[in-house]
Design a protein around this motif. Structure first.
Motif, PDB file in Angstrom:
ATOM      1  N   ALA A  12       0.836  -1.208   0.000  1.00  0.00           N
ATOM      2  CA  ALA A  12       0.000   0.000   0.000  1.00  0.00           C
ATOM      3  C   ALA A  12       0.868   1.254   0.000  1.00  0.00           C
ATOM      4  N   ALA A  16       1.393   3.940  -3.083  1.00  0.00           N
ATOM      5  CA  ALA A  16       1.085   5.358  -2.877  1.00  0.00           C
ATOM      6  C   ALA A  16       2.290   6.211  -3.268  1.00  0.00           C
ATOM      7  N   ALA A 108      -0.099   3.559   6.246  1.00  0.00           N
ATOM      8  CA  ALA A 108      -0.098   2.295   5.491  1.00  0.00           C
ATOM      9  C   ALA A 108       0.646   1.242   6.318  1.00  0.00           C
ATOM     10  N   HIS A 262     -10.551   7.039   1.011  1.00  0.00           N
ATOM     11  CA  HIS A 262      -9.569   6.505   1.966  1.00  0.00           C
ATOM     12  C   HIS A 262      -9.086   7.563   2.957  1.00  0.00           C
ATOM     13  N   ILE A 272      -4.657   3.457   4.191  1.00  0.00           N
ATOM     14  CA  ILE A 272      -4.791   2.594   3.010  1.00  0.00           C
ATOM     15  C   ILE A 272      -4.267   1.189   3.322  1.00  0.00           C
ATOM     16  N   GLY A 273      -4.755   0.215   2.544  1.00  0.00           N
ATOM     17  CA  GLY A 273      -4.268  -1.151   2.710  1.00  0.00           C
ATOM     18  C   GLY A 273      -4.919  -1.838   3.903  1.00  0.00           C
ATOM     19  N   ASP A 274      -4.254  -2.866   4.391  1.00  0.00           N
ATOM     20  CA  ASP A 274      -4.854  -3.730   5.410  1.00  0.00           C
ATOM     21  C   ASP A 274      -5.229  -2.995   6.693  1.00  0.00           C
ATOM     22  N   ASN A 277      -8.667  -2.128   6.220  1.00  0.00           N
ATOM     23  CA  ASN A 277      -9.451  -3.063   5.410  1.00  0.00           C
ATOM     24  C   ASN A 277      -9.561  -4.420   6.102  1.00  0.00           C
ATOM     25  N   ALA A 286      -4.776  -3.057  -1.566  1.00  0.00           N
ATOM     26  CA  ALA A 286      -3.815  -2.146  -0.930  1.00  0.00           C
ATOM     27  C   ALA A 286      -3.211  -1.181  -1.959  1.00  0.00           C
ATOM     28  N   THR A 287      -2.835  -1.715  -3.120  1.00  0.00           N
ATOM     29  CA  THR A 287      -2.207  -0.839  -4.117  1.00  0.00           C
ATOM     30  C   THR A 287      -3.243   0.111  -4.721  1.00  0.00           C
ATOM     31  N   ALA A 289      -5.837   1.339  -3.166  1.00  0.00           N
ATOM     32  CA  ALA A 289      -6.088   2.396  -2.170  1.00  0.00           C
ATOM     33  C   ALA A 289      -4.954   3.414  -2.187  1.00  0.00           C
ATOM     34  N   GLY A 290      -3.733   2.943  -2.415  1.00  0.00           N
ATOM     35  CA  GLY A 290      -2.585   3.855  -2.503  1.00  0.00           C
ATOM     36  C   GLY A 290      -2.755   4.828  -3.657  1.00  0.00           C
TER      37      GLY A 290
END
Ligand SMILES: Cc1cc2nc3c(=O)[nH]c(=O)nc-3n(C[C@H](O)[C@H](O)[C@H](O)COP(=O)(O)OP(=O)(O)OC[C@H]3O[C@@H](n4cnc5c(N)ncnc54)[C@H](O)[C@@H]3O)c2cc1C
Length: 305
Positions: A12, A16, A108, A262, A272-274, A277, A286-287, A289-290
């Motif tokens: 993530a 980003a 992240a 986000h 962002i990412g886990d 989530n 994850a990517t 969201a970045g």
């Protein structure tokens, strides 16, 4: 003054950072570990579900990602411990004493494996407490193993080991396994696998090596011991939010709550990412969201997007 400070260099945070570079944002990534990659470093199975790329394990996937990172222009500090974060003022103080300031922050920080918190766990960590059945399968051949957990990860690991280990004991809290049916059906009939539902491991015992686990069954007055030579813990994960959870809206499990962009409840702070989530953690999520967070920040700063 940076445009963006990104905390965490898993998929993530790295995605980003790549997007920040593309969009002309000045980004600095802060990673506490020695190496980037986050959970990619502990994936030993093939990754075949990321659109347009596959890899035989997480490190190979990271190598693909690194080709892009090498070509990008952003700052990345590894081995960097954060002392405190003030989300409102966007000021970060490092344990080295250095102070950083930005317009936006992207969190992240991902998740980590939940620990049992029982005696023996720390003592045997990295030795008889396994990292991964895929990675350690050969060296475990002929050994009795205890797996703690009742979800997909526990079940998948039990099945991987069941054909090389004389006994695989699965200990889990629930009345029934939570793992998908495809796994549980194979487990129930397997001659090497014994399942202890409604049970917990209360101690991991041994001198230099693990020799046994102590298991307490629900309604039993006393625990009993079972001889094993290795233990694998798969009791879920928890989000890395300790640094800032008092300043943000988090859910009951302490995952950060975000909106469709986000963004957290603090303006110009994104997660962002886990770490944000809990329901569907994936590399592609994850990517993605970045990318979203970087594009939102760029549009607010009137940069290219
Ligand atoms: C065994 C396994 C198999 C998997 N298989 C797949 C698969 O096949 N396909 C798939 O899509 N997904 C898979 N996943 C999930 C995938 O790896 C994650 O969804 C993804 O890594 C999440 O990326 P992230 O960047 O949000 O978090 P992470 O990968 O957890 O990275 C977070 C980073 O933040 C850093 N960090 C944490 N706290 C701080 C702090 N305070 N300061 C600085 N840095 C910090 C951490 O050190 C880490 O580098 C798997 C995961 C595991 C464990």
């Amino acid at each position: 003054m940076h445009d963006v400070l990104i905390i965490g260099a898993g998929p993530a945070g790295l995605a980003a950072a790549l997007w920040c570079d593309e969009l002309g944002l000045d980004a600095l990534v802060l990673e506490q570990a020695e190496a980037v990659g986050g959970q990619l470093l502990s994936i030993y199975n093939p990754i075949e579900n990321y659109p347009a790329a596959s890899a035989k394990n997480g490190r190979e996937f990271l190598a693909l990602l690194s080709e892009r990172l090498d070509a990008a222009d952003f700052d990345l500090w590894t081995n960097t411990a954060i002392e405190s974060v003030d989300l409102k003022t966007k000021r970060i103080v490092l344990q080295s004493g250095e102070q950083l300031q930005s317009i936006s922050i992207i969190i992240a920080t991902g998740v980590r494996r939940r620990q049992l918190g029982v005696p023996g766990e720390t003592e045997f960590a990295g030795r008889c407490i396994l990292e991964s059945a895929t990675r350690d399968r050969e060296q475990l051949a002929g050994k009795d193993v205890c797996i703690v957990g009742g979800g997909d990860a526990a079940a998948e690991n039990a099945l991987l080991l069941a054909d090389v280990c004389p006994t695989v004991t699965v200990v889990h809290r629930g009345r029934t396994l939570k793992a998908r049916r495809e796994f549980t059906e194979q487990m129930v009939g397997h001659h090497s696998i014994t399942i202890f539902p409604e049970s917990v491991v209360t101690r991991i015992l041994g001198d230099n090596e693990v020799e046994a686990v102590e298991i307490l069954r629900k309604d039993a007055l006393k625990p009993f011991q079972m001889a094993v030579q290795a233990v694998l813990l798969r009791i879920g994960v928890e989000p890395n939010t300790e640094l800032f959870r008092e300043q943000l809206t988090v859910n009951e499990q302490k995952y950060v709550v975000v909106n469709g962009e986000h963004e957290t409840n603090v303006a110009n702070v994104f997660a962002i990412g886990d770490v944000a989530n809990p329901l569907a953690p994936t590399i592609s999520g994850a990517t993605g969201a970045g990318a979203t967070a970087a594009k939102v920040i760029a549009s607010r700063l009137n940069r290219r997007n």
